[in-house]
Design a protein around this motif. Structure first.
Motif, mmCIF file in Angstrom:
data_model
loop_
_atom_site.group_PDB
_atom_site.id
_atom_site.type_symbol
_atom_site.label_atom_id
_atom_site.label_comp_id
_atom_site.label_asym_id
_atom_site.label_seq_id
_atom_site.Cartn_x
_atom_site.Cartn_y
_atom_site.Cartn_z
ATOM 1 N N TRP A 27 5.616 8.610 3.362
ATOM 2 C CA TRP A 27 6.085 7.807 2.088
ATOM 3 C C TRP A 27 7.328 7.284 2.084
ATOM 4 C CZ3 TRP A 27 2.888 12.094 1.828
ATOM 5 C CH2 TRP A 27 1.539 11.961 1.330
ATOM 6 N N SER A 74 11.779 4.280 -1.537
ATOM 7 C CA SER A 74 11.973 3.324 -2.472
ATOM 8 C C SER A 74 10.461 2.834 -3.017
ATOM 9 C CB SER A 74 12.491 1.877 -1.912
ATOM 10 O OG SER A 74 11.686 1.498 -0.648
ATOM 11 N N ASP A 75 9.274 3.094 -2.594
ATOM 12 C CA ASP A 75 8.058 2.787 -3.025
ATOM 13 C C ASP A 75 7.099 3.947 -2.417
ATOM 14 O OD1 ASP A 75 5.731 1.696 -3.931
ATOM 15 O OD2 ASP A 75 6.068 -0.182 -2.743
ATOM 16 N N LYS A 76 6.767 5.100 -3.552
ATOM 17 C CA LYS A 76 5.848 5.937 -3.418
ATOM 18 C C LYS A 76 4.413 5.538 -3.184
ATOM 19 C CE LYS A 76 8.850 9.488 -3.177
ATOM 20 N NZ LYS A 76 9.098 10.147 -2.399
ATOM 21 N N THR A 77 4.226 4.358 -3.679
ATOM 22 C CA THR A 77 2.683 3.915 -3.579
ATOM 23 C C THR A 77 2.540 3.245 -2.246
ATOM 24 O OG1 THR A 77 3.333 1.522 -4.370
ATOM 25 C CG2 THR A 77 2.532 3.168 -6.042
#
Length: 99
Positions: free
Chosen positions: A24, A27-30
């Protein structure tokens, strides 16, 4: 690891495991990226080698020789040659030598 060495290891019958896990980004866990490592026993110790994206075509061709032993949302582990047991025995030997 070179493609030649990776292919040589995968063709052999030595106990080993392939681990797929998700990476992951802070800055962007998605957004996740699948990563792979190869685990082997060398000198009574478990050695890990990252499998590069451009080497995965070789690994996929050999996954049928491995048994899936763990699968959950965080990743997958395939092993062959009873890797988990061999790794435990190697660690026990390593501890005995340390005493």
């Amino acid at each position: 690891m070179t493609l030649y060495n990776l292919n040589k290891i995968l063709k052999s019958n030595e106990p080993s495991a392939i681990v797929r896990y998700n990476e992951w980004f802070k800055s962007d866990k998605t957004f996740t990226r699948k990563k792979y490592i190869l685990l082997r026993i060398k000198d009574n110790d478990v050695k890990d080698t990252e499998i590069e994206d451009d080497q995965m075509h070789i690994v996929r061709g050999y996954l049928s020789r491995f048994k899936k032993v763990i699968e959950d949302k965080d990743g997958v582990v395939w092993e062959r040659g009873n890797f988990q047991q061999v790794a435990k025995e190697a660690k026990n030997k390593q501890r005995q030598f340390a005493l």
